[in-house]
Structure formats: C-alpha cells, structure tokens
Design an enzyme around this catalytic site. Structure first.
Site, PDB file in Angstrom:
ATOM      1  CB  SER A  22     -14.361 -18.096  17.369  1.00  0.00           C
ATOM      2  OG  SER A  22     -15.414 -18.907  17.176  1.00  0.00           O
TER       3      SER A  22
ATOM      4  CG  HIS B 121     -10.858 -20.601  12.390  1.00  0.00           C
ATOM      5  ND1 HIS B 121     -12.282 -21.551  12.464  1.00  0.00           N
ATOM      6  CD2 HIS B 121     -11.758 -20.101  14.022  1.00  0.00           C
ATOM      7  CE1 HIS B 121     -13.300 -21.740  12.816  1.00  0.00           C
ATOM      8  NE2 HIS B 121     -12.827 -21.050  14.099  1.00  0.00           N
TER       9      HIS B 121
ATOM     10  CD  GLU C 105     -16.411 -22.268  10.603  1.00  0.00           C
ATOM     11  OE1 GLU C 105     -17.757 -22.806  10.563  1.00  0.00           O
ATOM     12  OE2 GLU C 105     -15.552 -22.887  11.316  1.00  0.00           O
TER      13      GLU C 105
ATOM     14  CD  GLU D 253     -13.176 -24.649  11.497  1.00  0.00           C
ATOM     15  OE1 GLU D 253     -13.569 -24.404  10.283  1.00  0.00           O
ATOM     16  OE2 GLU D 253     -13.945 -24.870  12.208  1.00  0.00           O
TER      17      GLU D 253
ATOM     18  CG  ASP E 159     -20.261 -19.903  11.828  1.00  0.00           C
ATOM     19  OD1 ASP E 159     -20.448 -18.586  12.443  1.00  0.00           O
ATOM     20  OD2 ASP E 159     -18.929 -20.884  12.778  1.00  0.00           O
TER      21      ASP E 159
ATOM     22  CD  GLU F  11     -22.707 -22.158  12.053  1.00  0.00           C
ATOM     23  OE1 GLU F  11     -22.846 -22.238  11.539  1.00  0.00           O
ATOM     24  OE2 GLU F  11     -21.457 -22.005  12.876  1.00  0.00           O
TER      25      GLU F  11
ATOM     26  CG  ASP G 127     -21.577 -22.018  16.472  1.00  0.00           C
ATOM     27  OD1 ASP G 127     -22.230 -22.660  17.799  1.00  0.00           O
ATOM     28  OD2 ASP G 127     -20.803 -21.750  16.029  1.00  0.00           O
TER      29      ASP G 127
ATOM     30  CE  LYS H  51     -19.582 -25.458  17.051  1.00  0.00           C
ATOM     31  NZ  LYS H  51     -18.437 -23.487  16.957  1.00  0.00           N
TER      32      LYS H  51
ATOM     33  CG  HIS I 153     -14.681 -28.720  12.637  1.00  0.00           C
ATOM     34  ND1 HIS I 153     -13.880 -28.231  11.375  1.00  0.00           N
ATOM     35  CD2 HIS I 153     -16.264 -27.593  12.359  1.00  0.00           C
ATOM     36  CE1 HIS I 153     -14.105 -27.603  11.089  1.00  0.00           C
ATOM     37  NE2 HIS I 153     -15.365 -27.160  11.565  1.00  0.00           N
TER      38      HIS I 153
ATOM     39  CE  LYS J 233     -19.578 -24.900  11.130  1.00  0.00           C
ATOM     40  NZ  LYS J 233     -19.168 -23.615  11.306  1.00  0.00           N
TER      41      LYS J 233
END
Ligand code: PGA
Ligand code: ZN
Length: 418
Positions: free
Chosen positions: A41, A159, A168, A209, A247, A289, A317, A342, A370, A394
């Site tokens: 994403s 995801h 998440e 994940e 998130d 997030e 993010d 990241k 990650h 994370k």
C-alpha cells in the site's frame, strides 16, 4: 576504503516477486550485502520502485532495469568515493538520479547500494552496524532504551482479502524493559488471539505480514475487542504492559470519501474522525497511524489535536513517507506526533537518518517499520531503529522475513547487556 567489486541481482522477496540485492566487496576485503523491500500500500509520495514492466517476466515486476542501472550508471559514479563518507556517497546517488522521487534510477536500485556500502564499511571497521551508524551520523540514542515491539497481529486492507478495511491492528509493548521479554508478551498475545478468533468462528489464515487475516470479521472495531481479550488471556493488563496501535492506511479506502466496505458506510473526513473518537476512551491505544488519507492535511491537524489531548501518538506513514519536506510540513502544521520510518520510501540511508534526526529534534517519536508487499530477511532496520533511538519497531509476528527483525533486535540487546 573504496569499492573493489559490486554485484547486483534479483532475489525473491516475501511477496513472491523479485527485489534488488547488492553485494559490495571493499578493497579491504570486507563484504556487505543488502536487499530492499517493497510496499503493498505504498504512498503516492514515495520513492519509485523501478520495475521492468516487461510482461514476459514476472508479470512486469522484474527488477533487471534497476540492476542494470546499478551496474552501468551507479557503480562508475561512486567507485572513487571513500565508503566511510556515506553522506557524500548518498548525495552523489541523489544527484545522479536527479528526480524528486528517484524515478530515473529507481529508489530500489539506489537504496540497495546505499545500505550495502554502509554494511560493508561497518564490517571493515569491525563494528556492529548500529554502532557504525551512530558513529557515522553522530547520533546519540539512549542505549538503555531500546526500540520495543509493535507487533501486527490482525491485518486487512491491501494485505488480505475479505478482512478489515483497516490495514493493521497491533499489540504494543508499553514498558521499557527487556526487548526479549516484550517480544514474548506480544507473541503470547498473538497466540491467545488465535483461540479467540476460532471461538468466534473466524478464519486464522495469515496476511502479507504474517498476522491473522480473519475472513468474515463483521466490523473494523471487532479486532480491538479481540485484542483486549487476548492481552488479558495472555496474563497481562490492557493499557498496562501492553497497548494497541492501528494503522488504517486510509489512503487505500479514500476515493473522495472514506469508504468502509466491510460496514457498507461512507464518511467525510469529519465524520470519520467522529467515528474514531468514539473508540479513544474504550481501548488502550498507544498510537494511531494513517487514519486519514495522505493529502487530507486538514483532517490530520484536527485528529492530532484530539489525540494529543488523550496522550495517544498520531503517526504519519503515507502522509510523511520518510521524506524531510513532508515531515517538516507535518511539523509546521502540528499534524503528527510521530513518524513511520521506512528507508525504501525515500531511497538513501542518509536521507532516512536525516528524517529521524529532524523528528527527534522536534520531540516526535520514530517507528521503524517493515514493508507489507515484499520483505526480505535483511534486518538492517533493526540496527537502524537502535541507532536513531526509535520508540518502536513495527513488524509482523510470524514468517522468517518478519521474525528476522525481532531476532536481530534481541541479538543487539544481548550484545549490549552482556
Ligand atoms: P506497506 O504497508 O504494505 O505499504 O508496506 C505497511 C504500512 O503501511 O505500514
Ligand atoms: Zn502504514
């Protein structure tokens, strides 16, 4: 020290598509290998992941162009730069590319070189990578406070199919104590969650994940109830040793309005903030997030005021994409109190660390993270998190490419604590 030899090639990432790996050999004989991840994403302001678009290979997702750029354009331009001068090397890479989003050479090509050179130089100096980063960038982390786990335990959005709209849901270590102890607490919660999902007749299949992607979950709030229960069953206190983070990755369900398909509801920015606000006193949140879309600055500023009053961290993010310019804008607008880090969002090690330094100077927390699309076993981000003094790392709870980060963090802890 100089680069004596550099090879670049495709390796597989966890998403089943190739990514770039670089192996550098210095004139001292020291070797550094690094590979880079990609997002599922990815924010639209991120550095470009250059893929071949050649439909005869990997559905167009090969990275031979990035490899070719490394071998034929990047190596000739950096081979005379002393590798201890990482900032000069990264500056040269940025200039060589010349675009704002590293579209010409590829963020993946540039970052793989940047990280591999740093690792080789650390090896040549016989320093653990985090020590080398601290020395090179004059960082001052408090090594008594290592980054703690923020463990993704339910995932949806991009995801996983048929799961939550939000991407998440994490269990988060709230106590400063030992990393190993906190990793255990988070994972024990993950294991308890499995039983709770089964009792509720929800699938315990995994997402990108390595977290649960409970097909059939009825609402976006349900995971919060389940996680609170899982924390209790693991023998901990929700809001005590462990808290919760979300998130939402809201850019993925924004199309002019925010659309929560699972609940068949549409929201304006203000309505979505009101929807979130009902949860704030009900659940032990540590951080939230990307609860709003990446360019909904007005919404971000409003939500930040609300979260600030509650002592909940508001994390950018997709909003900030490890980009100094976007971070500065977020700080000026008082839109966030923390930032996801990241390296592949920006494309060089030096820009990543500069972003962390600015965040630190302004009292924001950093959460090193990650990627959901394709990760590798490379655990560079664990050393990075320690060096920049991230509050959290994370990472998902299972699968080799995820646990390698926790294992490296625990290795660093053992090294530091003897
Ligand atoms: P990604 O998402 O799939 O883009 O890596 C992870 C995240 O948003 O934190
Ligand atoms: Zn995110």
């Amino acid at each position: 020290m100089k680069i004596a030899k550099l090879v670049a090639y495709e390796v597989l990432a966890s998403g089943g598509y190739p990514t770039v790996e670089v192996k550098v050999t210095l004139d001292t004989g020291a070797i550094g290998i690094a590979s880079v991840p990609y997002g599922a994403s990815a924010g639209k302001h991120e550095a470009v992941v250059l893929t071949d678009q050649d439909k005869t290979r990997w559905n167009g997702n090969g990275v031979l162009k990035a490899v070719d750029n490394i071998l034929n354009t990047i190596v000739p331009a950096i081979k005379d730069i002393p590798t201890e001068n990482q900032i000069d090397l990264d500056t040269q890479l940025i200039q060589l590319d010349g675009t704002l989003d590293k579209a010409k050479l590829g963020g993946n090509a540039i970052l793989a070189v940047s990280l591999a050179v740093a690792r080789a130089t650390a090896n040549a100096k016989r320093l653990p990578l985090y020590r080398y980063l601290i020395e090179t960038y004059h960082l001052e982390p408090d090594l008594n406070k290592l980054p703690q786990p923020m463990t993704v335990i339910i995932e949806g959005g991009k995801h996983a199919d048929e799961s939550t709209d939000f991407q998440e849901f994490c269990v988060v270590a709230k106590e400063q104590g030992s990393v190993a102890e906190n990793v255990r607490r988070c994972l024990e919660t993950y294991h308890q969650l499995k039983g709770i999902l089964k009792e509720n007749k929800l699938s315990t299949n995994g997402g990108n994940e390595g977290a649960f992607a409970p097909n059939g979950i009825p609402t976006n709030e349900k995971p919060l109830e389940f996680i609170v229960e899982a924390i209790k069953r693991a023998g901990y206190t929700p809001g005590g040793e462990l808290g919760i983070a979300i998130d939402a990755a809201a850019s993925e369900f924004y199309n002019g309005n925010y659309e929560l398909k699972l609940e068949n509801r549409q929201f304006t920015s203000d309505e979505l903030i009101a929807y979130y606000s009902e949860w704030l006193d009900k659940y032990p949140f540590v951080s939230l997030e990307d609860m709003l879309a990446e360019d909904d600055w007005e919404g971000w500023v409003k939500l930040n005021q609300i979260l600030k009053a509650k002592g909940i961290k508001h994390i950018g993010d997709d909003l900030t994409v490890t980009n100094i310019g976007r971070l500065r804008k977020a700080i000026e607008n008082d839109a966030i109190s923390g930032i996801i880090i990241k390296p592949n969002q920006i494309g060089t090690l030096s820009e990543t660390i500069a972003c962390c330094q600015i965040a630190n100077e302004h009292g924001l927390i950093t959460i090193t993270s990650h990627r959901g699309g394709g990760e590798t076993n490379d655990h560079f981000i664990a050393d990075l998190a320690v060096a920049v003094g991230s509050a959290y790392v994370k990472v998902g709870p299972t699968r080799g490419e995820r646990v390698s980060k926790y294992n490296r963090l625990m290795e660093i802890e053992r090294e530091l604590r003897g």
